[in-house]
Design a protein around this motif. Structure first.
Motif, PDB file in Angstrom:
ATOM      1  N   SER A 109      35.582  40.230  31.978  1.00 28.91           N
ATOM      2  CA  SER A 109      35.618  41.344  32.922  1.00 28.91           C
ATOM      3  C   SER A 109      34.616  42.422  32.525  1.00 28.91           C
ATOM      4  O   SER A 109      34.085  42.442  31.415  1.00 28.91           O
ATOM      5  N   LEU A 110      34.383  43.330  33.467  1.00 28.40           N
ATOM      6  CA  LEU A 110      33.488  44.463  33.253  1.00 28.40           C
ATOM      7  C   LEU A 110      34.274  45.756  33.426  1.00 28.40           C
ATOM      8  O   LEU A 110      35.240  45.817  34.188  1.00 28.40           O
ATOM      9  N   THR A 266      37.903  45.632  37.889  1.00 29.47           N
ATOM     10  CA  THR A 266      37.774  45.071  36.546  1.00 29.47           C
ATOM     11  C   THR A 266      38.157  43.595  36.506  1.00 29.47           C
ATOM     12  O   THR A 266      37.930  42.924  35.489  1.00 29.47           O
ATOM     13  N   GLU A 267      38.740  43.078  37.589  1.00 30.72           N
ATOM     14  CA  GLU A 267      39.127  41.673  37.646  1.00 30.72           C
ATOM     15  C   GLU A 267      38.184  40.846  38.510  1.00 30.72           C
ATOM     16  O   GLU A 267      38.472  39.690  38.828  1.00 30.72           O
ATOM     17  N   ILE A 322      37.437  36.955  38.381  1.00 35.13           N
ATOM     18  CA  ILE A 322      36.977  36.301  37.170  1.00 35.13           C
ATOM     19  C   ILE A 322      37.939  35.162  36.847  1.00 35.13           C
ATOM     20  O   ILE A 322      39.095  35.160  37.280  1.00 35.13           O
ATOM     21  N   ALA A 323      37.471  34.189  36.076  1.00 34.93           N
ATOM     22  CA  ALA A 323      38.249  32.974  35.830  1.00 34.93           C
ATOM     23  C   ALA A 323      39.635  33.266  35.263  1.00 34.93           C
ATOM     24  O   ALA A 323      40.628  32.630  35.654  1.00 34.93           O
ATOM     25  N   SER A 324      39.743  34.236  34.371  1.00 36.40           N
ATOM     26  CA  SER A 324      41.024  34.528  33.729  1.00 36.40           C
ATOM     27  C   SER A 324      42.032  35.185  34.659  1.00 36.40           C
ATOM     28  O   SER A 324      43.220  35.279  34.336  1.00 36.40           O
ATOM     29  N   LYS A 325      41.597  35.643  35.843  1.00 42.27           N
ATOM     30  CA  LYS A 325      42.484  36.320  36.789  1.00 42.27           C
ATOM     31  C   LYS A 325      42.608  35.577  38.118  1.00 42.27           C
ATOM     32  O   LYS A 325      43.305  36.044  39.018  1.00 42.27           O
ATOM     33  N   TYR A 329      45.597  33.915  43.100  1.00 44.11           N
ATOM     34  CA  TYR A 329      45.000  34.936  43.975  1.00 44.11           C
ATOM     35  C   TYR A 329      44.652  34.328  45.326  1.00 44.11           C
ATOM     36  O   TYR A 329      44.231  33.171  45.420  1.00 44.11           O
ATOM     37  N   CYS A 330      44.807  35.106  46.365  1.00 46.89           N
ATOM     38  CA  CYS A 330      44.674  34.576  47.726  1.00 46.89           C
ATOM     39  C   CYS A 330      43.233  34.284  48.113  1.00 46.89           C
ATOM     40  O   CYS A 330      42.965  33.301  48.816  1.00 46.89           O
ATOM     41  N   TYR A 331      42.274  35.084  47.679  1.00 50.91           N
ATOM     42  CA  TYR A 331      40.899  34.948  48.144  1.00 50.91           C
ATOM     43  C   TYR A 331      40.039  34.243  47.096  1.00 50.91           C
ATOM     44  O   TYR A 331      39.905  34.713  45.964  1.00 50.91           O
ATOM     45  N   GLY A 332      39.444  33.127  47.476  1.00 47.05           N
ATOM     46  CA  GLY A 332      38.535  32.428  46.579  1.00 47.05           C
ATOM     47  C   GLY A 332      37.164  33.071  46.543  1.00 47.05           C
ATOM     48  O   GLY A 332      36.476  33.029  45.519  1.00 47.05           O
TER      49      GLY A 332
END
Length: 431
Positions: A109-110, A266-267, A322-325, A329-332
């Motif tokens: 993340s950033l 941040t995600e 990000i991959a870890s989050k 999650y609904c949106y790809g």
């Protein structure tokens, strides 16, 4: 979002869809090509202008889905108008932008640090160019207070029945605001960035139902969401795990607040795709007439009698978790078309977690007159429409332009910060 003044939910029959390449370069901003004001786009000539359209709009013209442009569609092009950004907002940009930095964290993340107001990245470049543009979107100029009073709304179901409602909406920016007379400085650790308050006024059976969404200055902190239920006469929190669920049977989710985008930055990763030039519905002014007058139906597309379009420079982004989050999650992926001047998202193509096309999302900013500043295109004052390709329905929403009021132009009753920005304030609704 839901600053919903007008809602249309229509069940339809549609097939699956895929979009073509994202990197169509013809008609890009760099090419210098444009469309002359006074041009009218119709079904007979639209292909001449397809390079100035978002991919989803091209699909509507091609008739690839149940949702498609009507045979008599007319899109009239007007001169492009760039409202000067507020002087204080630009002064904050000049003062603070040089100190803003990005921290790369171990989970991929950033995190942005040292932001104090204005445009975080006035000239975004690699590395992380797309994420920098996304920050500019999140911190686009907004007045300290924006009120929409008694905004009418209507919904249509698959059988064509109509139901209508009226809402009040109050949006506040509580940190990093640059309006005159607003204190500046580093916010406290738990400071709120913005709040969005909505209450149903009509129909009677939904009257006083309300919600409050709180975003924080700490970007890594998730939003808080509260609802007020008249039957209980008190507020209650809403679990953050439900952010992907549609609101009130509509296509908007909590991820779509804030005029089309409300996610934890941040995600996210945001890849920069291209600078493009597209037609967009900016400075919209919905007709003060009963729906559906002024619209092409069943698409609910605005007619030229009240809708003129502009050619706008946009930055096209591909936004994903990000991959870890990403799990659950609904949106790809969101393909975001971000206005290069005021940083609002003008159009989106949204994919589900399996990367199958899900929604087209249009945002048409209205012109809001801010005292001491002049006309602005701000979050909270816009027309929005979502066409859901998978679930076979659509939602249309718009602010009531005649009742939008910013800062001191807002009625005195809405100046009460505690009432309209805190959960406890929800409990005062029926008192």
């Amino acid at each position: 979002m839901k600053r919903i003044a007008l809602l249309i939910a229509v069940s339809v029959l549609a097939g699956s869809a895929t979009l073509w390449a994202e990197d169509r370069a013809t008609g890009s901003a760099e090419s210098g090509a444009t469309i002359a004001p006074g041009t009218t786009i119709t079904m007979a000539n639209w292909q001449q202008y397809r390079d100035f359209m978002p991919d989803g709009m091209v699909g509507l013209f091609e008739g690839k889905y149940f949702w498609q442009m009507p045979p008599d569609i007319r899109i009239e092009i007007a001169p492009t108008v760039l409202h000067a950004l507020p002087k204080n907002y630009l002064a904050a940009t000049e003062k603070y932008a040089g100190q803003v930095k990005i921290v790369e964290r171990p989970d991929g993340s950033l995190l942005m640090q040292n932001y104090m107001g204005g445009i975080p990245f006035p000239n975004p470049q690699e590395p992380h160019k797309g994420w920098k543009v996304l920050q500019n979107l999140w911190y686009r100029y907004g007045p300290s207070l924006l009120v929409d009073r008694h905004a009418p709304g209507c919904a249509i179901n698959s059988s064509g029945s109509l139901s209508c409602e009226v809402i009040d909406a109050v949006t506040r920016q509580l940190a990093y605001n640059t309006d005159a007379g607003i204190p500046t400085g580093a916010p406290a650790a738990d400071a709120k960035f913005s709040t969005e308050w909505f209450m149903t006024v009509e129909p009677e059976n939904l009257k006083y139902t309300a919600s409050l969404l709180i975003s924080y200055a700490d970007e890594s902190r998730r939003d808080d969401i509260y609802v007020f239920l008249p039957a209980l006469r008190r507020y209650q929190p809403v679990s953050s795990s439900g952010r992907c669920a549609p609101n009130s049977g509509m296509d908007f989710t909590d991820e779509d607040f804030h005029s089309g985008f409300d996610s934890n930055l941040t995600e996210l990763q945001a890849d920069y795709v291209a600078r493009k030039r597209i037609i967009a519905f900016v400075d919209s002014d919905p007709p003060d007439k009963p729906f559906p007058e002024g619209f092409y139906m069943p698409l609910a597309w605005p007619m030229p009698s009240w809708a003129k379009w502009q050619v706008r420079d946009v930055d096209l982004l591909s936004v994903k978790k990000i991959a870890s989050k990403a799990a659950g999650y609904c949106y790809g992926n969101r393909m975001l078309y971000v206005d290069a001047h005021f940083f609002g998202a003008l159009w989106q193509e949204i994919y589900d977690s399996k990367m199958k096309l899900w929604k087209f999302y249009e945002v048409a900013p209205q012109r809001v007159d801010v005292p001491g500043i002049g006309p602005q295109n701000v979050a909270g004052g816009d027309m929005e429409e979502i066409w859901d390709i998978q679930n076979h329905h659509a939602t249309w929403a718009a602010e009531a332009a005649k009742t939008l009021a910013a800062n001191e132009n807002a009625p005195k009753e809405y100046q009460d910060v505690e009432r309209y920005t805190t959960p406890a304030g929800l409990n005062l609704i029926m008192r």
